[in-house]
Design an enzyme around this catalytic site. Sequence first.
Site, PDB file in Angstrom:
ATOM      1  CG  ASP A  58      -2.145  -0.884   1.028  1.00  0.00           C
ATOM      2  OD1 ASP A  58      -2.599  -1.011  -0.121  1.00  0.00           O
ATOM      3  OD2 ASP A  58      -2.643  -1.445   2.013  1.00  0.00           O
ATOM      4  N   GLY A  59       2.000   1.232   0.694  1.00  0.00           N
ATOM      5  CA  GLY A  59       2.873   2.398   0.704  1.00  0.00           C
ATOM      6  C   GLY A  59       3.387   2.738  -0.678  1.00  0.00           C
ATOM      7  CG  ASP A 117       0.582   9.216  22.979  1.00  0.00           C
ATOM      8  OD1 ASP A 117       1.017   9.881  23.935  1.00  0.00           O
ATOM      9  OD2 ASP A 117       0.620   7.973  22.948  1.00  0.00           O
ATOM     10  CB  THR A 159      -9.235   1.439   5.844  1.00  0.00           C
ATOM     11  OG1 THR A 159      -8.564   1.956   4.684  1.00  0.00           O
ATOM     12  CG2 THR A 159     -10.731   1.443   5.591  1.00  0.00           C
ATOM     13  CE1 TYR A 191      -1.690   5.496  14.829  1.00  0.00           C
ATOM     14  CE2 TYR A 191      -0.590   7.375  13.804  1.00  0.00           C
ATOM     15  CZ  TYR A 191      -0.829   6.580  14.916  1.00  0.00           C
ATOM     16  OH  TYR A 191      -0.204   6.864  16.097  1.00  0.00           O
ATOM     17  CB  SER A 192      -7.961   7.204  11.035  1.00  0.00           C
ATOM     18  OG  SER A 192      -9.150   7.657  11.648  1.00  0.00           O
TER      19      SER A 192
END
Length: 285
Positions: A68-69, A171, A182, A184-185
């Site tokens: 994905d990156g 943080d 879908t 980090y969130s």
Amino acid sequence: MIISVFPNLNNNGVCDLAVNVVNKLISGGAEVYVPEEHKDIFVDTKAKFEIFDKAMSICDCAIAIGGDGTTLNIAKKAAFLGKPALGINAGRLGFMSGLERDELGLLAKLINNDYIIDERLMLKATIERGGKVISSHHCLNDIVVSRGDFARLIDVSITCDGRNVSNMRSDGVIISTPTGSTAYSMAAGGPVVSPEADCIIETPICPHSLMDRSIIFSSDKELIITANNDQNNSPIMTVDGQEAVNLAPDCEIHIKTSDIKTKLIKLKPENFYEILNKKIIERRV
């Protein structure tokens, strides 16, 4: 059709997959370019070689081979040139990919222009200090403001249309697109949002409160974020997990919808909810 292929050769098995992709495209009648830095890998194919920027600028569409990156990185670069991109999954999840490694027969549809363009909202973050623009950044997934090197909470303030939205100790905070909902969130407890929706999602990271939850804003809003920590630990803004910027205490981050949209190529009839079930829900059952 001119197609440029951008493989992430750091992933296992990508070399063989990429050569297979290039050969299938060429045999189907496409003119294929590969960055010249990978010439040794594709020397036995009939691919042409150019520097990365030239290969991107001359193509009709770009193909990213990796996780994905890789897809995110190539799709964003293509978006600035108004070009569509297709991801071929050679990583773990491949949520943004349009094809799996066993579906290369569908590349014939790409060559024949038999595909759909899925436009994805992007965000623009502008860092300002003393009324002057320091830098601007575009994201497809998310903009994350987080604590620096030490495990200490930071003070995050968010306003929208000049009115206070949130003051939290945490943080940090994630400002996400529907595409990034879908990523980090979601891991931080945020909602899953269809990419068809036009909105901006704010999700706190480990807030020191029982009441702080995600907030969804309409896409015409502009958010302003400030983050403060002690003098020995400056907050950081990270864009799509790739760009990191240290934030001075008096910096403001202005976030709004970008004028640029990422264009992802769809060769299969699957919708977002089917992909969500296959890639995330079913894998975890």
